[in-house]
Design an enzyme around this catalytic site. Structure first.
Site, PDB file in Angstrom:
ATOM      1  N   SER A 385      -2.664   5.314  -0.029  1.00 11.81           N
ATOM      2  CA  SER A 385      -3.601   4.698  -0.959  1.00 11.81           C
ATOM      3  C   SER A 385      -3.302   5.078  -2.408  1.00 11.81           C
ATOM      4  CB  SER A 385      -5.033   5.081  -0.556  1.00 11.81           C
ATOM      5  OG  SER A 385      -5.980   4.333  -1.271  1.00 11.81           O
ATOM      6  N   ASP A 396       9.017   2.356  -9.464  1.00 11.28           N
ATOM      7  CA  ASP A 396       9.420   1.011  -9.866  1.00 11.28           C
ATOM      8  C   ASP A 396       9.662   0.892 -11.363  1.00 11.28           C
ATOM      9  OD1 ASP A 396       9.029   0.511  -7.214  1.00 11.28           O
ATOM     10  OD2 ASP A 396       7.409  -0.948  -7.473  1.00 11.28           O
ATOM     11  N   LYS A 410      -0.966   2.428   3.263  1.00 10.52           N
ATOM     12  CA  LYS A 410      -2.318   1.875   3.090  1.00 10.52           C
ATOM     13  C   LYS A 410      -2.364   1.173   1.735  1.00 10.52           C
ATOM     14  CE  LYS A 410      -7.205   2.959   2.614  1.00 10.52           C
ATOM     15  NZ  LYS A 410      -7.265   2.253   1.307  1.00 10.52           N
TER      16      LYS A 410
END
Length: 535
Positions: A385, A396, A410
């Protein structure tokens, strides 16, 4: 989430229109909803009902309406209602729910306890009335169900009802909700971590700067009384309940301390306590920061640690290890704030869902706190999460190298709805999209350097790293090349680097090695990121 409900049972009115307040920008987990609730009924005064039935109906109206408005997928109130009622037979197999021919009936040993016309699939209020009536009749006539606490019966209904949704949507009883709110938002307390052993309550840790710290409590202290109440022999939850209390209230403690000849009387004034989630350790030029969760105090605590690291001895940092292993997540706004410390601008995370307000973009603010310092992020199969948001954003955006095992996966956002009985409905309403475009649900974070791959691969890597052999660079480059080749296929990447619960010491060793070898670290940033997947 606060619900304001109005319910006029003695007049006939058109249903109220639900009013949905916009979410605040960085409050992606907890929002506030105001909904008008009116019971759909005939223009006659309904019969009197028990307080439990009336309470259940308000809870069910609120839950059903929010599921209809906010759940990430379209699901009918009929589906969840019938599934919840059928779950009651788990306690008493003689109890049955029949749903056919336009009617729904509750039977016990083939005796009809109640029968109702089936409401329209999306009629939240009508279904709430039917379910509340059915619950009351089932508790009254099914002996095994009648023996259970009222709240436990309601919780059993919700377990069945929500089984039709995703596994992250759940119901918490009032007592469970109080505990989760305390972890999330803080509570009135002393500032100690306790150790419970055979009915005795010991102080395991005293947190710096808290009332307990200022009052002189010490690890190892045995707390026997709060005021005139003896803690010894109580359950752990009961003992914690008596140690906590309203902010500014006084707790008169009786303490037995090993080096004291008699019990000590120590008065502690409770304060608002937010459980610590951030710890740090510096070894040479490497600062390791461990985040165990994301609550209201996480980003503030991290900011203090980073500010102190800038000042310490005037020595520069060579790298940061951000340890997110076994971090189950928490508040979305805190995950965004943590990532923001390390990013100058641009995308942190975006969310997509059925409701238009669930489609949000979270960008970093201008100016990063930590500049030009290499970062390694550690994850494992229990990182989930909010921790995956931070790892994905830094990976990224080319800001960090990720090491460890694939994370939990999740990739959903939940909104927490406060129910009229004090319980909570945690409801999935959006999915998280990483800056590179990957949906994090099920895929999770795939490390650039994997330590859950076959042991012989890891053994060769660690032998070279520990011996500082030239082969270390070759092995690490090969590992990066392998990860780079499959990073655009997350299913294959996850298969080759499976989730693992272990927190390997090798993760730390590899992180420090990369941070200290700039060329390898630069290669890891280039080959360890995710390819652009979808927009």
């Amino acid at each position: 989430m606060r619900i304001n409900a109005s319910d006029n049972r003695n007049t006939c009115r058109a249903p109220a229109t639900g009013r949905l307040k916009p979410l605040r920008k960085h409050r992606g987990i907890i929002a506030t909803i105001t909904i008008g609730l009116v019971l759909a009924a005939a223009c006659v005064a309904p019969p009197s009902e028990s307080p439990e039935k009336g309470s259940d109906r308000l809870v069910l109206e609120t839950a059903f309406k929010n599921i209809g408005l906010r759940y990430a997928a379209d699901v009918s109130t009929r589906t969840v209602s019938v599934a919840g009622l059928k779950a009651l037979s788990d306690t008493d197999t003689l109890l049955a729910i029949n749903d056919h021919a336009g009617k729904i009936a509750v039977t016990y040993e083939d005796r009809v306890l109640g029968e109702w016309q089936t409401p329209a699939d999306e009629d939240h209020n009508a279904w709430a009335a039917v379910v509340a009536d059915a619950l009351e009749k089932a508790r009254h006539d099914a002996p095994k169900l009648g023996e259970k606490d009222h709240e436990l019966v309601l919780a059993q209904f919700f377990r069945g009802a929500l089984s039709e949704l995703d596994r992250y949507t759940r119901y918490a009883t009032p007592s469970q909700a109080r505990n989760t709110r305390a972890r999330r938002e803080g509570f009135g307390g002393l500032g100690v971590t306790i150790r419970y052993s055979k009915g005795d309550v010991y102080v395991a840790k005293v947190h710096a700067g808290t009332p307990a710290f200022k009052a002189g409590l010490k690890p190892g202290d045995l707390i026997t009384h709060v005021g005139g109440l003896m803690l010894t022999g109580l359950t752990q939850n009961a003992a914690i309940g008596h140690l906590r209390g309203p902010v500014h209230s006084k707790a008169d403690l009786t303490i037995i301390r090993k080096d004291a000849s008699a019990p000590l009387k120590i008065a502690v004034v409770r304060a608002h306590i937010i459980l610590p989630t951030v710890t740090s350790k510096r070894e040479g030029g490497i600062l390791t920061i461990r985040l165990s969760g994301f609550n209201q105090g996480t980003s503030r605590s991290l900011g203090k640690i980073l500010a102190a690291a800038d000042r310490k001895d005037g020595k520069p940092l060579n790298g940061i290890v951000l340890d997110l292993r076994s971090n189950p997540g928490g508040l979305l706004d805190q995950a965004v704030a943590v990532a923001d410390f390390f990013l100058n601008d641009g995308r942190i995370i975006s969310t997509k869902g059925r409701h238009q307000r669930s489609n949000q973009i979270f960008n970093a603010s201008w100016g990063e706190r930590v500049t030009d310092i290499p970062i390694a992020v550690l994850v494992n199969g229990r990182s989930a999460s909010a921790s995956e948001i931070v790892a994905a954003a830094l990976r990224d955006r080319g800001r960090a190298i990720v090491i460890g095992a694939s994370s939990f996966g999740k990739g959903s956002v939940q909104t927490i709805i406060r129910l009229p009985n004090g319980g909570e409905l945690t409801l999935t309403w959006a999915h998280m999209i990483a800056p590179a475009g990957f949906n994090l649900q099920s895929h999770g974070i795939i490390p650039a350097i994997c330590t859950s791959s076959p042991d012989n691969e890891l053994a060769d890597m660690m032998a070279a790293i520990r011996g500082d052999l030239p082969a270390a660079g070759t092995i690490l480059n090969a590992a990066l090349a392998s990860r780079s080749a499959i990073r655009s296929n997350p299913d294959l990447a996850r298969e080759r680097c499976p989730p693992a619960r272990a927190e390997r010491t090798e993760d730390q060793e590899i992180a420090k090695y990369l941070l200290e070898h700039k060329s390898l670290y630069t290669r890891a940033l280039r080959d360890g990121g995710a390819a652009i997947a979808e927009r």
